[in-house]
Design an enzyme around this catalytic site. Structure first.
Site, PDB file in Angstrom:
ATOM      1  NE  ARG A 102       0.909   2.435   8.780  1.00 11.65           N
ATOM      2  CZ  ARG A 102       1.547   2.696   7.664  1.00 11.65           C
ATOM      3  NH1 ARG A 102       2.446   1.848   7.217  1.00 11.65           N
ATOM      4  NH2 ARG A 102       1.291   3.780   6.978  1.00 11.65           N
ATOM      5  CG  ASP A 133       0.991  -5.143   6.338  1.00  9.35           C
ATOM      6  OD1 ASP A 133       0.930  -4.014   6.863  1.00  9.35           O
ATOM      7  OD2 ASP A 133       1.716  -5.403   5.361  1.00  9.35           O
ATOM      8  CG  ASP A 261      -7.266   9.858   9.207  1.00  7.49           C
ATOM      9  OD1 ASP A 261      -7.823  10.512   8.296  1.00  7.49           O
ATOM     10  OD2 ASP A 261      -6.434   8.963   8.979  1.00  7.49           O
ATOM     11  CG  ASP A 271      -0.247  10.112  10.805  1.00 12.79           C
ATOM     12  OD1 ASP A 271       0.458   9.997  11.840  1.00 12.79           O
ATOM     13  OD2 ASP A 271      -1.322   9.514  10.652  1.00 12.79           O
TER      14      ASP A 271
HETATM   15  P1  AMP Z   1      -2.722   6.947   6.733  1.00  7.26           P
HETATM   16  O1  AMP Z   1      -3.283   7.280   5.387  1.00  7.26           O
HETATM   17  O2  AMP Z   1      -1.331   6.395   6.705  1.00  7.26           O
HETATM   18  O3  AMP Z   1      -2.866   8.070   7.693  1.00  7.26           O
HETATM   19  O4  AMP Z   1      -3.596   5.733   7.293  1.00  7.26           O
HETATM   20  C1  AMP Z   1      -4.997   5.771   7.395  1.00  7.26           C
HETATM   21  C2  AMP Z   1      -5.453   4.679   8.310  1.00  7.26           C
HETATM   22  O5  AMP Z   1      -5.028   3.405   7.818  1.00  7.26           O
HETATM   23  C3  AMP Z   1      -4.932   4.768   9.721  1.00  7.26           C
HETATM   24  O6  AMP Z   1      -5.944   4.322  10.577  1.00  7.26           O
HETATM   25  C4  AMP Z   1      -3.754   3.814   9.727  1.00  7.26           C
HETATM   26  O7  AMP Z   1      -3.476   3.292  10.988  1.00  7.26           O
HETATM   27  C5  AMP Z   1      -4.247   2.736   8.783  1.00  7.26           C
HETATM   28  N1  AMP Z   1      -3.153   2.021   8.113  1.00  7.26           N
HETATM   29  C6  AMP Z   1      -2.349   2.497   7.132  1.00  7.26           C
HETATM   30  N2  AMP Z   1      -1.478   1.557   6.752  1.00  7.26           N
HETATM   31  C7  AMP Z   1      -1.721   0.457   7.489  1.00  7.26           C
HETATM   32  C8  AMP Z   1      -1.157  -0.853   7.570  1.00  7.26           C
HETATM   33  N3  AMP Z   1      -0.152  -1.241   6.792  1.00  7.26           N
HETATM   34  N4  AMP Z   1      -1.673  -1.703   8.485  1.00  7.26           N
HETATM   35  C9  AMP Z   1      -2.691  -1.338   9.273  1.00  7.26           C
HETATM   36  N5  AMP Z   1      -3.265  -0.147   9.245  1.00  7.26           N
HETATM   37  C10 AMP Z   1      -2.797   0.756   8.365  1.00  7.26           C
HETATM   38 MG    MG Z   2      -2.559   8.524   9.462  1.00  7.13          MG
END
Ligand code: AMP
Ligand code: MG
Length: 510
Positions: A102, A133, A261, A271
């Protein structure tokens, strides 16, 4: 390839000096695409300091063009928008391919402080969105915006946030919320997970390209280090990570989702999700409601950072002679992290040098604070104020507060135990050559913040923002940008958390 994708109708020139080195790494690293526009954007918040950093005109930041640009609603001349691919370990398990699901990298801007990448988070679907989304909700965007700027003001390495814009577009989470976009800024958003991606998929040529890019751009000294430059890179990343985590611990910051990540190869805090600044001190505190096992509890962060560095080391193995080289590069972390933390804790205590016995002095204090669930931030602030009432000889010292101050001792239930600890602290303070209480106090007040982004402060600002009133957010931002100053009329921001703060549940849902 950019000619194949539909660009938004309007193109805007921000007058920035784009050079987009990441976009030159090659097609294996990303997919080019444009942000998906959002309807009826409005300003939620902006950091003029970050506008200055990028060289954006402060007055222009108020313009409708800026609002559209940072919502992803128009093309920006010179930018080369893309979503990057990475993989990673999540909660200790290999998660495979992830990527910018996103976030869209607009490109890299040359600034007086060096190159800065500009990203729009929440800018729509990408090939890496998986089940998501592509959007971010207002609540978590405000938290990321405020925390980025708060961490920077605390002197902790972090990505920055230029602004947040909101849109009435509905976004489904546990309930229906609204969309927002955060414009994030950092010299690079490259994560441990980028290296893991190319390593685990056997793309070793790209792995080397990536490592060379990171070395040449951000760690040039590794090129001339004896032995492998890639081992030197691992060691340098470990050292920066150690310093960052030591700073997190010393300020009571819990990241909440230390997946590989979410780990910056530059040692930046990135993040921001279910993070939290500790209220009452609890070493095992778990801030992420989704982290049922407590993997990312406050007191586990230093070890988890090492675990993540180990995963980075594993990813770099194809570029090294043998495993031992990676293990040797990781070894210094085990000494650098505790040393950095002790240095920070000593500074909080008003102690200039680190000596034998300081670790014990600190640990014993932390034990007392944990037993009595003492408020972390208020304790250090009160201790800073108390230092000028400490006398060389054992006396009533910390039993009494300075005029107009609450006594630090009152924070404890076991006051005699605290008195005994304070006597040791007093002895150690006065043993310092040329100890001067006034100078020490001034130093402590610049080390121990008055205001941190406590969960409930964020919640209040978010609630008001949802009602269309962004003034509380701006007031909080202003205080967080000056965390060591006691600003008039802002006592509420430095006060104990209300009862309901303990009930706030922040999860990975954002
Ligand atoms: P995070 O836990 O926020 O670091 O996200 C882990 C992974 O999920 C990353 O690759 C983000 O880009 C993806 N991600 C988290 N939320 C969304 C979202 N609403 N739409 C698309 N990808 C998401
Ligand atoms: Mg992330």
């Amino acid at each position: 390839m950019s000619s194949e994708i539909d660009a938004p109708a309007a193109t805007l020139d921000l007058g920035l000096n784009w050079h987009n080195r990441f976009a030159q790494l090659g097609e294996a690293f990303f997919t080019r695409l444009h942000p998906t526009p959002l309807p009826a954007p409005q300003w939620v918040g902006a950091s003029l300091a970050v506008a200055d950093l990028l060289g954006l005109d402060r007055a222009w930041m108020n313009s409708p063009e800026a609002l559209e640009a940072f919502t992803g609603n128009c093309a920006i001349a010179g930018s080369e928008p893309l979503a990057s691919v990475y993989s990673g370990h999540q909660f200790g398990h290999w998660a495979g391919q992830l990527g910018d699901g996103r976030a869209i990298l607009l490109g890299e801007v040359g600034t007086a402080s060096g190159p800065q990448e500009v990203q729009l988070k929440g800018a729509g679907l990408t090939p890496y969105s998986r089940m998501g989304d592509g959007r971010a909700v207002l609540r978590s965007s405000i938290r990321e915006f405020l925390c980025s700027e708060a961490m920077h003001a605390l002197g902790i390495p972090t990505s920055r946030a230029l602004c947040v814009t909101g849109s009435p577009a509905p976004v489904r989470r546990e309930t229906i919320e609204t969309a927002a976009v955060v414009t994030r800024v950092a010299p690079s958003f490259i994560r441990f997970g980028h290296f893991e991606h190319f390593s685990h998929t056997g793309q070793h040529e790209q792995l080397r390209t990536l490592a060379d890019f990171v070395i040449d751009s951000f760690y040039p000294a590794c090129r001339d280090a004896p032995g492998s430059p890639y081992a030197a890179l691992l060691e340098a990343v470990s050292a920066r990570t150690a310093e960052m985590v030591a700073q997190w611990q010393s300020v009571g910051f819990c990241h909440g989702v230390m997946n590989t990540d979410n780990m910056s190869v530059l040692g930046l805090t990135i993040d921001y999700g279910p993070f939290q600044f500790l209220d009452a001190f609890n070493p095992g505190h778990i801030c992420n409601h989704s982290d049922t096992g407590g993997r990312y509890a406050y007191n586990r962060q230093p070890n988890i950072a090492y675990w993540n560095l180990f995963a980075l080391g594993q990813a770099l193995l194809p570029l090294m002679d043998d495993q031992q080289q990676a293990l040797d590069a990781l070894e210094p972390y085990k000494a650098i992290m505790p040393a950095a933390l002790q240095r920070r804790m000593n500074a909080k205590l008003g102690l200039v040098e680190v000596e034998d016995g300081d670790a014990e002095l600190t640990e014993d204090l932390m034990k007392l604070m944990a037993q009595d669930a003492v408020d972390f931030t208020i304790f250090w602030r009160r201790l800073s104020h108390a230092v000028t009432s400490v006398r060389a000889e054992p006396d009533e010292g910390l039993r009494q507060a300075q005029p107009g101050r609450e006594a630090v001792r009152d924070l404890f239930l076991q006051r005699e135990a605290f008195d005994a600890w304070a006597a040791r602290w007093r002895e150690r303070l006065f043993a310092q050559p040329g100890f001067d209480a006034t100078t020490t106090q001034a130093r402590m007040l610049r080390t121990n913040p008055q205001v941190v982004l406590r969960n409930h402060l964020g919640e209040i600002a978010i609630q008001r923002a949802r009602e269309g009133d962004f003034s509380e957010l701006a007031r909080l931002q202003n205080a967080l940008e000056r965390p060591f100053e006691a600003l008039p009329g802002q006592d509420d921001l430095a006060a104990f958390p209300p009862e309901w703060a303990g009930q706030i549940e922040i999860s990975c849902s954002s």
